[in-house]
Design a protein around this motif. Structure first.
Motif, mmCIF file in Angstrom:
data_model
loop_
_atom_site.group_PDB
_atom_site.id
_atom_site.type_symbol
_atom_site.label_atom_id
_atom_site.label_comp_id
_atom_site.label_asym_id
_atom_site.label_seq_id
_atom_site.Cartn_x
_atom_site.Cartn_y
_atom_site.Cartn_z
ATOM 1 N N VAL A 1 0.972 -1.299 -0.113
ATOM 2 C CA VAL A 1 0.250 0.315 -0.327
ATOM 3 C C VAL A 1 0.874 1.001 -0.068
ATOM 4 N N ALA A 2 0.621 2.000 -1.077
ATOM 5 C CA ALA A 2 1.326 3.791 -0.534
ATOM 6 C C ALA A 2 0.489 4.383 -1.166
ATOM 7 N N ALA A 3 0.564 5.299 0.111
ATOM 8 C CA ALA A 3 -0.436 6.674 0.229
ATOM 9 C C ALA A 3 0.403 7.372 -0.139
ATOM 10 N N TYR B 1 -2.647 3.614 -3.421
ATOM 11 C CA TYR B 1 -2.449 2.528 -4.400
ATOM 12 C C TYR B 1 -2.137 1.513 -3.690
ATOM 13 N N PHE B 2 -3.140 0.505 -3.234
ATOM 14 C CA PHE B 2 -2.705 -1.139 -3.098
ATOM 15 C C PHE B 2 -2.773 -1.753 -3.996
ATOM 16 N N LYS B 3 -1.534 -3.005 -4.038
ATOM 17 C CA LYS B 3 -1.476 -3.919 -4.949
ATOM 18 C C LYS B 3 -2.833 -4.929 -4.180
ATOM 19 N N THR C 1 -8.696 -6.860 -3.104
ATOM 20 C CA THR C 1 -8.877 -7.785 -3.338
ATOM 21 C C THR C 1 -8.718 -7.807 -4.411
ATOM 22 N N ALA C 2 -7.849 -6.853 -5.302
ATOM 23 C CA ALA C 2 -7.423 -6.195 -6.766
ATOM 24 C C ALA C 2 -6.438 -5.789 -6.695
ATOM 25 N N ASP C 3 -5.867 -5.071 -7.906
ATOM 26 C CA ASP C 3 -4.884 -4.054 -7.734
ATOM 27 C C ASP C 3 -5.824 -2.762 -7.944
#
Length: 289
Positions: free
Chosen positions: A157-159, A185-187, A238-240
């Motif tokens: 996770v990038a905030a 951004y979530f992987k 649960t997905a990018d």
């Protein structure tokens, strides 16, 4: 945990050839639903061809609120009647305090119009309380490298921290009120948990992908409305995914919005139009291409 009250699907409303999803206001999500966050347009994703006309937002006035614009892809040129000209590229953010009033244009750079390319932009309107409605206009535009990034869950996770303080990292924008904003951004599989005081309102919009938020699935183009019954918000992708996430103390003031103005009364709106007519917002001809 803070429970989800509702999820509101953004309405597809293209502006000319610009793909646009309006998350709020809609019939189900009026402007006062997440005070002080009052408006969100999601432009794109789309691919512009070479020799395109660019964004269609020529000179137009504002008074009484702030615009926060997130350039996820493409670029955005800001010009206003205070004399500012600024081009912000992918990953950057523009924060404009309209305050007592100005005229600005939001267009694509000559380079983007010549070469084309992908474009995705979010514009959020944040209300101003009555005491700040007529503050002096201000604009700050920052490129991607000027915006700090906080990593969580081993980098999944990038905030991108825009305003407020997040785990001892302060955003570079300094709002007039306690607006905390980030785009995240979530992987797939990435987790992020935050506690927001009960008295504050939470703004969460899914730009891309899907997440499980406090046990409920939330998907692309949905605005999540929370109750104020708890503090913890737990998110797992649960997905990018990409989200716009914020929180703030509500003003709990009546406000009146019409066109490009957001004031507290109908009379103040009428005064705004009168002031614009009398040239108090500046000369828009200087903003014409």
């Amino acid at each position: 945990m803070r429970t989800i009250k509702a999820q509101h699907k953004a309405v597809y409303e293209p502006i000319g050839d610009l793909v646009t999803y309006r998350a709020m206001p809609t019939h189900a999500a009026p402007m006062n639903i997440i005070d002080p966050f009052i408006f969100l347009n999601h432009h794109g994703w789309q691919e512009y061809p070479p020799h395109n006309a660019g964004l269609p937002f020529g000179p137009h006035p504002h008074r009484g609120f702030e615009t926060v614009t997130f350039i996820l892809e493409g670029d955005l040129t800001h010009k206003d009647t205070t004399g500012i000209v600024s081009v912000i590229k992918e990953g950057g953010v523009q924060w404009m305090t309209a305050g007592r009033g100005l005229i600005h244009a939001e267009v694509s750079s000559p380079e983007f119009k010549a070469l084309g390319g992908p474009l995705e932009i979010l514009q959020l309107w944040v209300n101003l309380p009555a005491k700040h409605k007529m503050t002096e206009p201000k604009y700050v535009g920052l490129q991607k490298n000027d915006i700090p990034v906080a990593a969580f869950d081993n980098g999944k996770v990038a905030a991108h921290i825009v305003s407020g303080k997040w785990n001892d990292i302060s955003g570079p924008f300094e709002p007039l009120t306690d607006i905390h904003l980030s785009f995240m951004y979530f992987k797939e599989g990435g987790k992020y948990t935050i506690q927001v005081p009960k008295e504050q309102n939470v703004f969460l919009y899914i730009v891309k992908g899907e997440l499980k938020i406090n046990g409920d699935f939330a998907r692309i183009h949905h605005l999540v409305e929370f109750n104020r019954d708890g503090q913890m918000i737990e998110m797992k992708a649960t997905a990018d995914a990409i989200i716009l996430f914020g929180y703030a103390t509500p003003f709990n003031e009546p406000f009146f919005a019409y066109g490009p103005f957001v004031m507290n009364t109908r009379e103040e709106i009428m005064q705004a139009y009168e002031d614009m007519k009398n040239g108090k917002f500046g000369d828009e001809t200087a903003l014409m291409d």
